[in-house]
Design an enzyme around this catalytic site. Structure first.
Site, PDB file in Angstrom:
ATOM      1  CG  ASP A   1      -5.208  -2.984  -4.802  1.00 61.61           C
ATOM      2  OD1 ASP A   1      -6.478  -2.190  -4.180  1.00 61.61           O
ATOM      3  OD2 ASP A   1      -4.158  -3.020  -4.363  1.00 61.61           O
TER       4      ASP A   1
ATOM      5  CG  HIS B   1      -5.357  -2.387  -0.977  1.00 67.08           C
ATOM      6  ND1 HIS B   1      -4.146  -2.081  -1.782  1.00 67.08           N
ATOM      7  CD2 HIS B   1      -5.154  -1.792   0.169  1.00 67.08           C
ATOM      8  CE1 HIS B   1      -3.561  -1.132  -1.230  1.00 67.08           C
ATOM      9  NE2 HIS B   1      -3.653  -0.991   0.128  1.00 67.08           N
TER      10      HIS B   1
ATOM     11  CB  SER C   1      -0.943  -0.165   1.173  1.00 70.57           C
ATOM     12  OG  SER C   1      -1.739   1.078   1.159  1.00 70.57           O
TER      13      SER C   1
END
Lengths: 624, 822
Positions: free
Chosen positions: A196, A307, A134
Site C-alpha cells: 500500500d 490500498h 485510509s
C-alpha cells in the site's frame, strides 16, 4: 554471542494473536460500512461489551487537499483537547500534526451526533475500538488521542484501541515520542498492507503534482464507495509508475539517512499484512525501514490496488492462525530466535531468494534490539542507583549527627564552615560528588534518548531524584557559598544551580500535578528534609540584602532591598509555620536563625529611628 | 626416739606414695585391685614394724597407728571385694568405688591432720631434718588431693554436673547481676549457637575477646543452654587448657570422651588409625576448650568428628574460620554490673554520687572484669576515695591493690607471653591519647625508628598484636595489604592502654624508657619538673596538652630521645624548646586533636633536628618554608594530614629538593587547600612513594611528574577534582603501584600507560567516568592485580585474555558509620 540468540522473536506471534481475535475483522467490517454508507462521516456500533466507531475513508476531498502536508502544533486545536504539552524535553520540537487532518477531526468533533454517539458508547461499553480506513485512519488516530487524554483527565478505566487500515502518516516525531511517553504506544495499531502506497506517501516531499494525487484519491474514493460497481475511474499506468518510483526513491533516501529527516513519523505499532500472514513492529525507525523494504517488492499497480485490499488481508490473516505452518527452507534455523525471524519473513511473503530478505531480517533484529535496549538501560540504572543509595544514607547520618551535635548549627552550616575539620566531612563531600556524577550521567543518558520514553514518569526515579535533591542540594549550596563562588559567578539560584536540579524540580512538579486533587495533609511535625531545596540559597541572598541594606544610602535601592528582605521573611515564616522545613533550619546557630535575629534587630532599629522613610516597610504590615 | 620419728616420717611418705598408686589403679581398672591387695599387704607389716619396733611410742600415737592399720586392712578387704565382684555389676562397682573413696578420705584425714601433728611434735626433737621433710610431705599431700579430685571426676561419670556446679558457684553473683542485663550475653549465646548448632560445616568455632571480657562466662552459659544440650545429647566436654597444659593428657581425655571410654590410661597412645576411622562413628559431641593460649596446642587438640568451641584471648585465623568476638557491655549493662559489685544492687543507690559512679564506669569501658574488680575495691569506701580512684583511673594507674593484682595481672599474662620485641611495641602504644584512632603509618614510622625493623616487620607485629586481641585494626573498606596502609587505623581498649602505661611506668622517672603523659593536662607533670635537673633516659617522649606557650615549657634534657610525640588540641602551639636537646631525635609526631588547624610557633627549632628521619604533622598550618631556616637533611618520610598547606606547598618558589634532599616518602592527606603541587617536586630525585589522597581541591598534577625516576608508588586516592593524569606518568619507569581510586572525575587513563613496564597493581575502583581503557593497556607486562568496579571489569576482562596472570578484583563496598564520630 549475540544477545538475541537466546530470546524469541515475537513480531509474527503477536500479529497472529491479534488476527485471531475478532477485533480486526469487526473493525474492517465497520470500516467498509462507513466507507460505503457514511461518506465523510462515521458509524458506531456495539458488539458485546466492545464499542466500535469507524470513520469513513472518503472525506471531502477539497478540505483535505487544501492544507495537506502542513504541520501545525497540536495545541492549536485549543481547549486542551489533547495531551498536555509541558512534558517535552527542552530543545524538542513541539508536537505537530497535519493541519488538514486536524481540521477534519475538529469539524467532526464539534458535531452533535459525534458527541452523542461517543458518550453513548462510553456509557455502554467496557472498551472502545476506534477505527478507520485510509484518511479515516488519521481521524481515528486523532479521535483516539483525544479520547485517551479525556479519559486520563477523568481517570476512567475505559480501554481504547485504535485500529487503522492504510492510514497516511499523521504527525511528527515529537508526537510519536509523546505517545510513547504517555505509555499509549500500544493503543495504536496501524494495519498496513504489504505494498500500500498510502501510508508511505507522506514520507516523500510535497513535490507531487496535485492533479496526480487528486486523481489517485478520486480513484480510491470511487472504488471504496462502490466496491462492487466496477472501476469507473482509471489511473494511467505511467502516472502509477511515476508515483511509485517517486515514493520509493524518497523512502530509500530516508531509510539510509535514518530517523528525524522526515517531517512525518509513524506512531504506535504497525501491523504489516500480506497474503501469507502478518507481523507486528513497533519501533518507529524499523517501521519506516520495513515500509521501504516491502514497497521494494511491490509494483506500481499493486501499490495502488493494495490500498483497497484490506478486506482480503484481514479475512485471510484471521484464519491464518489455524493453518499449520511449516518451514519451506531446507535448513532449519539454529535458535528459536532465528526460527521466529524466518516465520516473520514468511508471513510477510518474503521468501529467502528475494534480495530484500537480508535487509528485512536486519530490520526485524533492529526493531527488537531497539525496543529492548532502553529497558535494559533502565534496569541497569536501577541497579546502579541501589549502589549509590548508601552514599545518600551516609549523608543523612551526617545530617543527623550535626543535628545532635553541640554546635547547634545544622548540617548546612556545619558543612559550609567545615566545622569539625575531620575526615568525615571529606567523606560527605566525596559522597556529594559521587551522587552528583551519578545523576548527571542519568540526565545525559536521558538527553541522548538512551532510556525509555516514560523514564521521567516512573515513580522510582521521581521519588529518588526528589529526595536526593532535598538532601544534597543544600550541601551543594553550602559548598558554593563556602568556597566563595558567589563572589566569582553570582548567586547560586541564578548562576550556580546545576541543570539536574531544575529537571528534578520539573519532574516533581508534574507528579504533583498528576496527583492534584488528592487530600492534602498538614504536617504535625517538622519535615525530615526542608521541602524547598533552595531554601539556603535564599537565606544566603537575604543575608546579602540585609548586609547591603545597612551600608546602602540610596533611597530607591533601600526600598527595593527592603521589599526583597520582607518578601523572604514572609516566605520563610510561611515555610516554618507549615513545618515544611526540617529542624536543622531552626537550630540555634544556623544561618537562618542568625538571619532572623539580625532581621529583628534591624526592624526595631528602623522603627525607632526613621519610621516614615520606609513606606513599604510600614505598609507591609510589619508594624508590630 | 629420734629413730622412731624418722621412721614415722619416712613411712608416712612411703604410705602416701603407695596410696597414690593404689587409688589410681583401683579406680582405673579392676586388675589393679590385685596389685592393691599386695600393696596393702606389704604396708601392713611396715605399720607393724613401727608399732612393735621396740621403741616406745606415746599411747595416743600408738592408737592412731592402730587406727591406720585398721583402715588399711579395710582397704584390703575392699580390694578383694573388687576383684571378686562381677565385672558387669555396675552398681556394685560404683558402690565399691565410693567406699574406696571413703577409705582414701580416712587415710588422707589421718595424713593431713594427724601426721603433721606427729611430725610437729617430732620437730621439737629434730629440727634439722624435719624441716626438709615437712616440705616434701606437704607437697605430696597436695598432690594427693589433686589426684583425689581428678579421680572423683573420672570415677563419678557424672562430671558435667560437677563442672556445672563449680561454674555455678564461681559465677553465682555474676549471674545474679546478669539477670537484667543478660541482653548482651543472650545475643552472644545466640550467635555462637548459630555457628555451633546450626552450621554443620564448621568444625571449629571460636569465642574471642580481651582478657576479662566474659568469654568463659559466655562459654559456660552456652553449655548450660537447653537447646545446646539437647542438640549434643548432653555430650559436652568442658576442658580448661590454660597456659601450660599437658597436651597429651588432654588429648587422651578428649579421645576417651569421644569414644565413650573415660578411663583410658593416661599414657594411652592415640593412633592414626583411631583418628581416621573410629571417630566417624562417634555421636555428636561438643568439646569446649577454654583458655587456649597457643596455636600449636590447639592444633593438637582438634579431633575430627566433634565440634570444638575454642575460648581464647587470641584469634587463630588459620584454624578457626568462624569466630564470635565477645562484645563489651553497653552503658546500661556496665552500670548494672558495676553497681552490683560496688553496692550489691543492680541500680545506683540514692546516696551514691552519681557523677563519680558514672565516671568510674566510663573508665572501665564496658569490660566486665574491670567493672567487677574496681567496683568491689570501691565498695563501702568514702567519697574522697572514689574521687581519687577516678583520678587514678584516668591516669591509667591502679585504684587499689586488688585492682592491680586481679585486673592488671590478669591482663598482663597476655602481654607476658609475647616475644620481647612485640611486647615492647605493645608498651609503646601507651604513648597515644586514649580513645583515638592511631594511624597505622604513625606507629610504623615510630617502630621502624626505634626497634630497628623495617616497615613490613612492623606491620607483621601489628597483625600479631591484633590476633592476640591487644589492639584492634580498623580498616577502611578498601584496605587490605601494605599498599593501603594509610587507610588502617588502630584502636585499643582503654584498659589495655592502662596496662601498657602501668607496665612502662615502673622504675624511677629518669630511667624509664618511655616518658608518657597518660592523659591531657594543661601543663607538664610536676614530677617531670622536679626531676629535670637530671637528664632523662627516655627513648620515647609523649606529651599531651592543650595550648602551649613558651613559658609553659621548662628545660629538660633528653640525650636518648628518639621519638617525640606531641599531642594537643588548640589553635596555637609553641613547639617545645627542649627539642634542641634531643640530638638523637629520629621521629617527630605532631597531632592536633582540635577541630581547627593549629599554627605552630618556634618552628625554627626544626633547624636543630639534624637526625630527624620521619615527620608526621596533623591538623597544623604549615608555615611558609622560605621563612623558616629548616633543612632536614636526613628526612626520608613526611606526612601531612589535614593540614593547611597553601602557604607552604602551593608557593611556586618553594624548593622542595633543597629543603628535603633525602625525602623518599611524601604523603599529603586530607588537605583541601592543596590546589596544585609545586613544580619543584619533580626534582626530588629520591622520592619513591608519593601519596596525595583526599585532597578535594587538587586540580592538576605537574606535567613533568615523569622526572621522578625513582617513584614506585603513586597514590592519588579520592581527589575528585582531578580531571586527568599528566602524560608524564607514563615515563615513571619504576612505578609499580598506581592508585587512582575514587578520582570520580578522572575521565581516562593516559594513552601511553603501556609504557609502565614495572606496574604491578592498579587500583581504579569508583572511577565512574573512566569508561574505556587505552589500547596500550595490553602491554603492561608486569601487571598482576587490578582493582576496579564491575562496569570497568569487563574491559579488563578483555585485557585479561592477553595477560592470563592478571587478577581482577571487583571491590565490594562496605559501609559503616565509624567515620561519623571521629
Amino acid at each position: 554471542m549475540d544477545a538475541e540468540a537466546s530470546s524469541f522473536e515475537t513480531s509474527e506471534v503477536l500479529a497472529t494473536f491479534l488476527a485471531s481475535t475478532p477485533l480486526l475483522s469487526e473493525s474492517w467490517r465497520l470500516c467498509s460500512i462507513a466507507n460505503t454508507t457514511a461518506r465523510g462521516s462515521f458509524v458506531s456500533d456495539l458488539v458485546g461489551d466492545v464499542g466500535y466507531i469507524a470513520f469513513s475513508g472518503i472525506q471531502m476531498a477539497g478540505s483535505s487537499e487544501r492544507s495537506c502536508r502542513n504541520l501545525v502544533p497540536l495545541e492549536s486545536a485549543g481547549n486542551n483537547l489533547f495531551l498536555q504539552q509541558n512534558r517535552l524535553n527542552e530543545g524538542e520540537e513541539p508536537v505537530k500534526v497535519d493541519e488538514g487532518m486536524l481540521h477534519l477531526f475538529l469539524s467532526m468533533y464539534v458535531s452533535s451526533s459525534f458527541q452523542e454517539q461517543i458518550s453513548a458508547l462510553m456509557e455502554r461499553s467496557k472498551s472502545i475500538i476506534v477505527t478507520g480506513h485510509s484518511i479515516g485512519g488519521t481521524t481515528a488516530s486523532l479521535c483516539t488521542l483525544w479520547l485517551l487524554s479525556y479519559l486520563q483527565s477523568v481517570s476512567s478505566p475505559l480501554q481504547v484501541l485504535c485500529i487503522t487500515f492504510g492510514s497516511p502518516l499523521l504527525g511528527n516525531g515529537s508526537l510519536s515520542r509523546a505517545i510513547l511517553r504517555e505509555r499509549w504506544g500500544g493503543n495504536f495499531c496501524q494495519v498496513v498492507s504489504k505494498h500500500d502506497i498510502m501510508p508511505r506517501l507522506l514520507f516523500a516531499p510535497p513535490t507531487l503534482s496535485l492533479a496526480q494525487l487528486h486523481s489517485l484519491l478520486q480513484y480510491w474514493h470511487f472504488s471504496m464507495d462502490s466496491p462492487h460497481f466496477g472501476k469507473l475511474v482509471q489511473l494511467r499506468d505511467e502516472d502509477k509508475a511515476e508515483l511509485f518510483r517517486f515514493v520509493l526513491f524518497h523512502m530509500e533516501g530516508l531509510a539510509h539517512a535514518g530517523e528525524g529527516t522526515s517531517l512525518f513519523c509513524p506512531l504506535g505499532s504497525y501491523l504489516f499484512c500480506s497474503e501469507e500472514g502478518a507481523v507486528c513492529v513497533d519501533n518507529a525507525a524499523s517501521v519506516t525501514k520495513m515500509m521501504h523494504l516491502l514497497l521494494m517488492t511491490g509494483s506500481p499497480s499493486s501499490s495502488i490496488e493494495d490500498h483497497l485490499r484490506y478486506g482480503d488481508y484481514v479475512g485471510k490473516s484471521s484464519v491464518q492462525f489455524m493453518n499449520q505452518r511449516s518451514f519451506m527452507q531446507a535448513d532449519l534455523p539454529e535458535t528459536s530466535y532465528e526460527a521466529g525471524v524466518a516465520l516473520a519473513l514468511q508471513s510477510l511473503g518474503i521468501d529467502s531468494q528475494q534480495s530484500v530478505t537480508g535487509a528485512a531480517k536486519d530490520c526485524l533484529r533492529m526493531a527488537r534490539r531497539m525496543g529492548r535496549t532502553p529497558n535494559l538501560k533502565n534496569a541497569e540504572l536501577a541497579v546502579r542507583l541501589s549502589k549509590y543509595v548508601p552514599y545518600r544514607a551516609e549523608i543523612e547520618w551526617y545530617k543527623a549527627s550535626c543535628d545532635k551535635s553541640d554546635d547547634n548549627m545544622g548540617y548546612y552550616d556545619c558543612f559550609k564552615l567545615r566545622v569539625s575539620n575531620s575526615r568525615g566531612e571529606y567523606r560527605v563531600n566525596m559522597n556529594r560528588i559521587k551522587l552528583a556524577n551519578f545523576w548527571n550521567d542519568l540526565i545525559s543518558m536521558l538527553d541522548n534518548n538512551q532510556l525509555t520514553y516514560d523514564f521521567d514518569r516512573r515513580d522510582k526515579w521521581i521519588n529518588s531524584s526528589h529526595s536526593y535533591k532535598l538532601l544534597v542540594e543544600p550541601l551543594d549550596i553550602a559548598e558554593y557559598y563556602g568556597k566563595g563562588m558567589h563572589r566569582v559567578k553570582g548567586h547560586y539560584l541564578k548562576y550556580g544551580r546545576e541543570r539536574r536540579y531544575e529537571i528534578f524540580d520539573r519532574w516533581w512538579k508534574e507528579k504533583e500535578e498528576r496527583s492534584r486533587g488528592r487530600e492534602e495533609y498538614k504536617r504535625s511535625k517538622f519535615a525530615s528534609l526542608t521541602q524547598d531545596s533552595c531554601f539556603w540559597a535564599r537565606v544566603e541572598e537575604a543575608r546579602e540584602w540585609l548586609d547591603s541594606f545597612r551600608s546602602e544610602s540610596d533611597m530607591t535601592k533601600l526600598d527595593l532591598l527592603w521589599k526583597n528582605i520582607d518578601a523572604f521573611a514572609k516566605y520563610a515564616t510561611k515555610l516554618v509555620d507549615s513545618r515544611e522545613v526540617s529542624k536543622d533550619v531552626l537550630a540555634k546557630n544556623s544561618s537562618y536563625s542568625l538571619w532572623v535575629k539580625d532581621y529583628g534587630a534591624l526592624k526595631s532599629e528602623l522603627l525607632q529611628h526613621f519610621p516614615p522613610q520606609f513606606p513599604s516597610f510600614v505598609e507591609g504590615g510589619m508594624v508590630p | 626416739m629420734a629413730v622412731t620419728d624418722l621412721f614415722a616420717g619416712e613411712i608416712a611418705t612411703e604410705l602416701l606414695k603407695l596410696m597414690v598408686t593404689i587409688t589410681k589403679k583401683s579406680c582405673l581398672c579392676k586388675e589393679s585391685a590385685e596389685q592393691l591387695i599386695s600393696d596393702l599387704q606389704a604396708l601392713q607389716p611396715i605399720i607393724h614394724e613401727i608399732k612393735y619396733s621396740g621403741v616406745e611410742l606415746p599411747s595416743d600415737r600408738q592408737f592412731q597407728l592402730d587406727r591406720l592399720s585398721e583402715t588399711l586392712r579395710g582397704g584390703l578387704e575392699l580390694a578383694n571385694k573388687i576383684i571378686h565382684s562381677s565385672r558387669w555389676n555396675m552398681y556394685k562397682n560404683f558402690h565399691l568405688a565410693k567406699k574406696m573413696e571413703k577409705l582414701e578420705k580416712n587415710v588422707s584425714r589421718f595424713l593431713q591432720c594427724l601426721v603433721p601433728v606427729h611430725v610437729l611434735a617430732d620437730v621439737l626433737h629434730m629440727r634439722f631434718e624435719a624441716a626438709e621433710r615437712f616440705d616434701r610431705l606437704e607437697g605430696s599431700t597436695m598432690r594427693l588431693e589433686k589426684q583425689l579430685g581428678s579421680m572423683s571426676i573420672g570415677a563419678g561419670g557424672a562430671w558435667i554436673e560437677e563442672a556445672a556446679r563449680k561454674a555455678e558457684e564461681e559465677k553465682k553473683w555474676m549471674e545474679d547481676s546478669l539477670v537484667n542485663l543478660g541482653v548482651g550475653l543472650d545475643l552472644g549465646k545466640k550467635k555462637v549457637k548459630e555457628m555451633v548448632v546450626v552450621r554443620d560445616d564448621l568444625a571449629v568455632v571460636g569465642i574471642f575477646g580481651i582478657g576479662g571480657s566474659g568469654k568463659t562466662t559466655l562459654a559456660r552459659e552456652f553449655c548450660k543452654d537447653h537447646q545446646v544440650r539437647s542438640h549434643f545429647r548432653d555430650r559436652i566436654l568442658f576442658l580448661t587448657v590454660s597456659q601450660s597444659p599437658n597436651v597429651d593428657q588432654l588429648r587422651v581425655k578428649i579421645w576417651g570422651y569421644i569414644i565413650g571410654n573415660e578411663h583410658l590410661n593416661p599414657n594411652y597412645q592415640i593412633s592414626e588409625y583411631n583418628l581416621r576411622y573410629e571417630c566417624k562413628v562417634a555421636t555428636r559431641t561438643l568439646v569446649v576448650l577454654d583458655d587456649v593460649w597457643s596455636q600449636s596446642v590447639l592444633e593438637r587438640l582438634i579431633f575430627p568428628g566433634c565440634k570444638i568451641l575454642v575460648v581464647s584471648r587470641f584469634k587463630f585465623p588459620t584454624i578457626i574460620k568462624a569466630t564470635y568476638e565477645v562484645e563489651l557491655l553497653t552503658q546500661n549493662e556496665a552500670m548494672a554490673l558495676f553497681c552490683h559489685s560496688a553496692f550489691g544492687q543492680n541500680s545506683m543507690p540514692l546516696h551514691a554520687n552519681e557523677n563519680l559512679v558514672k565516671q568510674t564506669v566510663s573508665e572501665c569501658k564496658g569490660l566486665p572484669l574491670a567493672l567487677k574488680v574496681i567496683g568491689a575495691s570501691l565498695r563501702d569506701q568514702s567519697e574522697l576515695f572514689w574521687a581519687s580512684a577516678v583520678n587514678r583511673l584516668a591516669r591509667g594507674e591502679p585504684v587499689s591493690e586488688p585492682h592491680e593484682r586481679q585486673l592488671f595481672e590478669h591482663l598482663a599474662t597476655s602481654v607476658e607471653c609475647l616475644p620481647p620485641k612485640v611486647r615492647e611495641c605493645f608498651l609503646d602504644l601507651g604513648s597515644f591519647p586514649e580513645d583515638k584512632k592511631i594511624p597505622l603509618d604513625v606507629l610504623i614510622n615510630m617502630w621502624v625508628e626505634i626497634h630497628d625493623i623495617d616497615g613490613i616487620e612492623a606491620f607483621a607485629i601489628l597483625v600479631e598484636l591484633s590476633n592476640k586481641n591487644l589492639v584492634t585494626l580498623v580498616k577502611d573498606e578498601r584496605a587490605g595489604d601494605m599498599d593501603s596502609s594509610c587507610l588502617v587505623f588502630i584502636t585499643q581498649h582503654d584498659v589495655l592502654r592502662d596496662l601498657a602505661l602501668h607496665l612502662s611506668n615502673r622504675g624511677p622517672i629518669n630511667r624509664r624508657r618511655r616518658l608518657l603523659m597518660p592523659r591531657r593536662e594543661t601543663e607538664l607533670p610536676r614530677e617531670w619538673d622536679r626531676n629535670s635537673s637530671q637528664p632523662f633516659d627516655a627513648q620515647i617522649v609523649s606529651v599531651h596538652t592543650g595550648e602551649m606557650e613558651e613559658m609553659d615549657w621548662f628545660s629538660m634534657d633528653f640525650p636518648m630521645a628518639e621519638v617525640l610525640i606531641l599531642n594537643f588540641s588548640s589553635n596555637k602551639y609553641f613547639l617545645p624548646p627542649f627539642m634542641d636537646s634531643m640530638p638523637k631525635l629520629r621521629a617527630l609526631i605532631i597531632m592536633n586533636y582540635s577541630t581547627s588547624s593549629a599554627i605552630l610557633e618556634n618552628f625554627s627549632v626544626f633547624s636543630s633536628l639534624a637526625n630527624l628521619r620521619s615527620l608526621w604533622l596533623e591538623k597544623v598550618t604549615i608555615p611558609q618554608f622560605s621563612k623558616v631556616p629548616m633543612i632536614l637533611k636526613r628526612l626520608w618520610k613526611m606526612s601531612l594530614v589535614l593540614c593547611k598547606v597553601s602557604s607552604s606547598l602551593c608557593q611556586s618558589d618553594v624548593d622542595l629538593p633543597q629543603l628535603f634532599p633525602r625525602l623518599s616518602e611524601l604523603t599529603i592527606d586530607h588537605c583541601d587547600d592543596l590546589v596544585e603541587l609545586p613544580s619543584s617536586i619533580c626534582r626530588m630525585s629520591k622520592l619513591e612513594h608519593l601519596s596525595i589522597t583526599n585532597c578535594h581541591g587538587l586540580c592538576q598534577l605537574p606535567a613533568d611528574l615523569g622526572k621522578l625516576e625513582k617513584l614506585q608508588i603513586l597514590r592519588l586516592y579520592a581527589c575528585p577534582t582531578l580531571k586527568m593524569l599528566p602524560h608524564g606518568i607514563c615515563e615513571l619507569f619504576w612505578l609499580n603501584y598506581l592508585d587512582i581510586a575514587q578520582c570520580v572525575n578522572l575521565s581516562c587513563l593516559p594513552e601511553d600507560i603501556g609504557k609502565l613496564q614495572t606496574l604491578r597493581k592498579i587500583d581504579m575502583s569508583e572511577c565512574s567516568q573512566i569508561r574505556s581503557l587505552p589500547n596500550s593497556a595490553t602491554s603492561l607486562k608486569s601487571l598482576r592485580h587490578v582493582v576496579c568496579d564491575e562496569e570497568v571489569s569487563w574491559l579488563w576482562r578483555d585485557v585479561e585474555k592477553a595477560m592470563p596472570e592478571l587478577h581482577i578484583q571487583v571491590v565490594d563496598k562496605c559501609f559503616n558509620l565509624d567515620w561519623l564520630n571521629e
